[in-house]
Design a protein around this motif. Structure first.
Motif, mmCIF file in Angstrom:
data_model
loop_
_atom_site.group_PDB
_atom_site.id
_atom_site.type_symbol
_atom_site.label_atom_id
_atom_site.label_comp_id
_atom_site.label_asym_id
_atom_site.label_seq_id
_atom_site.Cartn_x
_atom_site.Cartn_y
_atom_site.Cartn_z
ATOM 1 N N ILE A 4 50.021 -16.456 -17.569
ATOM 2 C CA ILE A 4 48.956 -16.065 -16.613
ATOM 3 C C ILE A 4 49.055 -17.149 -15.459
ATOM 4 O O ILE A 4 49.169 -18.522 -15.686
ATOM 5 N N LEU A 5 49.021 -17.043 -14.118
ATOM 6 C CA LEU A 5 48.969 -17.630 -13.115
ATOM 7 C C LEU A 5 47.553 -17.775 -12.420
ATOM 8 O O LEU A 5 47.188 -16.904 -11.990
ATOM 9 N N ILE A 6 47.221 -19.005 -12.317
ATOM 10 C CA ILE A 6 45.885 -19.435 -11.586
ATOM 11 C C ILE A 6 45.972 -19.771 -10.208
ATOM 12 O O ILE A 6 46.868 -20.841 -10.253
ATOM 13 N N ILE A 7 45.395 -19.276 -9.120
ATOM 14 C CA ILE A 7 45.683 -19.622 -7.793
ATOM 15 C C ILE A 7 44.317 -19.904 -7.428
ATOM 16 O O ILE A 7 43.501 -18.996 -7.044
ATOM 17 N N ASP A 8 44.008 -21.208 -7.283
ATOM 18 C CA ASP A 8 42.773 -21.606 -6.843
ATOM 19 C C ASP A 8 42.769 -23.104 -6.235
ATOM 20 O O ASP A 8 43.623 -23.945 -6.990
ATOM 21 N N ASP A 9 42.154 -23.569 -5.197
ATOM 22 C CA ASP A 9 42.393 -24.838 -4.791
ATOM 23 C C ASP A 9 41.049 -25.713 -5.394
ATOM 24 O O ASP A 9 41.235 -26.875 -4.560
ATOM 25 N N ASP A 10 40.427 -25.361 -5.995
ATOM 26 C CA ASP A 10 39.353 -26.077 -6.754
ATOM 27 C C ASP A 10 40.019 -26.796 -7.975
ATOM 28 O O ASP A 10 40.247 -26.061 -9.282
ATOM 29 N N VAL A 11 40.609 -28.193 -7.991
ATOM 30 C CA VAL A 11 41.166 -28.541 -8.920
ATOM 31 C C VAL A 11 40.498 -28.956 -10.286
ATOM 32 O O VAL A 11 41.081 -28.473 -11.323
ATOM 33 N N ALA A 35 51.404 -20.387 -0.669
ATOM 34 C CA ALA A 35 53.081 -20.173 -0.395
ATOM 35 C C ALA A 35 53.937 -20.507 -1.775
ATOM 36 O O ALA A 35 54.654 -19.737 -2.096
ATOM 37 N N HIS A 36 53.173 -21.424 -2.515
ATOM 38 C CA HIS A 36 53.933 -22.071 -3.401
ATOM 39 C C HIS A 36 53.619 -21.106 -4.688
ATOM 40 O O HIS A 36 54.631 -20.897 -5.648
ATOM 41 N N ALA A 59 42.495 -17.544 2.896
ATOM 42 C CA ALA A 59 43.684 -17.113 3.138
ATOM 43 C C ALA A 59 44.204 -16.152 1.695
ATOM 44 O O ALA A 59 44.901 -15.441 1.876
ATOM 45 N N GLY A 60 43.228 -16.417 0.876
ATOM 46 C CA GLY A 60 43.544 -15.512 -0.484
ATOM 47 C C GLY A 60 43.628 -14.063 -0.095
ATOM 48 O O GLY A 60 44.533 -13.161 -0.770
ATOM 49 N N TRP A 61 42.545 -13.717 0.633
ATOM 50 C CA TRP A 61 42.633 -12.341 1.250
ATOM 51 C C TRP A 61 43.717 -11.799 1.627
ATOM 52 O O TRP A 61 44.078 -10.577 1.264
#
Length: 315
Positions: A4-11, A35-36, A59-61
């Motif tokens: 599972i890949l989590i994409i979230d900028d809330d560390v 991008a990463h 930008a996730g949209w």
């Protein structure tokens, strides 16, 4: 092992979610940069992506349709308006879960999505080398996914089945690490140990389920500001007999919360009578200030010029 890949900028949130998923038996990757994350998808081919669409200032949209073309994407976001959910499904999301969420429900939805995406194993020919390429998911397959998607909320029958299953399960003892964990982790561990749902606790202590979830995840910003939040923390911790003083101190320090001054009491005979502290009304304070100022002015005039008032009296 499923990835599972989590994409979230809330560390902080990502770290907690990663620990929950790892404990559930998944291999977890995470990224705070879109991008990463897209490069990670191309390299690792995860089985599922959990995407916060508000990453990098919404930008996730824009990344959602590109990601959904290659693997199922569950939007796990604080964007919870009806139009946000409709926009997410229109962009290709396999499911949409708003924050704060129920951890058990999230794991159940992930498991259901994994089962629906289970690959069909075909007989292989040892003489043939198969090179897999990333190909977009077909339109018919995406339509199939939308038809078989799990409902956004648990049905009443599912909730009752979960309660019956919880009643039959044995109560385990907390591990040493759970006993010395932070308040949110201890509350979740204690609730799971007793096989209680957030719905049951909400009915018992009259605190909304999403606030209970926020306390477990230690997302203090999701609680209402002021003493009300401290009351919720005390109520939930007191439900399990847990000392919440450290969490209360952290909340006060972070949000500068000052509770009302305590009342004072006096004793009449053997009866301890407690009276609330009351401040005088504002109009009374203003009136007294004006009267005092006038008295001082009149006194000063009479002291320095006694004949000033005699001319008015004599006239």
């Amino acid at each position: 092992m499923r990835t599972i890949l989590i994409i979230d900028d809330d560390v902080a949130f990502t770290a907690k979610l990663k620990a929950q998923l790892s404990e559930a038996g998944y291999r977890v990757l995470n990224s705070t940069v879109l991008a990463h994350a897209e490069r990670e998808c191309a390299r690792e081919r995860p089985d599922l992506v959990l995407l916060e669409v508000r990453t990098e200032h919404d930008a996730g949209w824009e990344a959602l349709p590109r990601l959904a073309a290659f693997q199922p994407v569950i939007v796990l976001s604080s964007a919870g308006l009806e139009e946000d959910v409709m926009r997410g499904f229109a962009a290709g999301a396999a499911d949409y879960i708003t924050k704060p969420y129920r951890t058990g429900e999230l794991l159940a939805r992930i498991q259901a999505r994994m089962l629906s995406e289970a690959p069909v194993i075909a007989p292989t020919n040892p003489k043939t080398t198969v090179i897999e390429e990333m190909t977009p998911v077909s339109t018919s397959r995406r339509a199939n996914d939308e038809e078989t998607a799990e409902p956004v909320f648990m049905s009443e029958a599912e909730e009752l089945a979960l309660l019956r299953q919880s009643e039959q399960a044995p109560i385990r003892q907390l591990s040493e690490s759970e006993q010395h964990a932070s308040l949110g982790h201890r509350l979740r561990a204690e609730r799971q140990r007793r096989h209680l749902t957030l719905v049951q606790i909400e009915n018992d202590i009259k605190v909304r389920m999403y606030y209970l979830q926020a306390i477990e995840d230690e997302q203090w910003s999701l609680l209402p500001r002021g003493p009300a939040a401290l009351g919720m923390i005390r109520a939930y911790a007191g439900y399990f007999g847990i000392d919440a003083s450290a969490a209360e101190a952290e909340y006060r320090l972070r949000y500068q919360v000052e509770e009302k001054t305590p009342s004072f009491s006096f004793t009449v005979g053997n009866v301890n009578t407690r009276l609330p502290r009351r401040s005088p009304p504002r109009w009374l304070i203003v009136t007294l200030a004006i009267v005092l100022a006038l008295a001082i002015a009149v006194g000063a005039i009479y002291y320095f010029d006694p004949a000033f008032f005699s001319q008015f009296i004599g006239g």
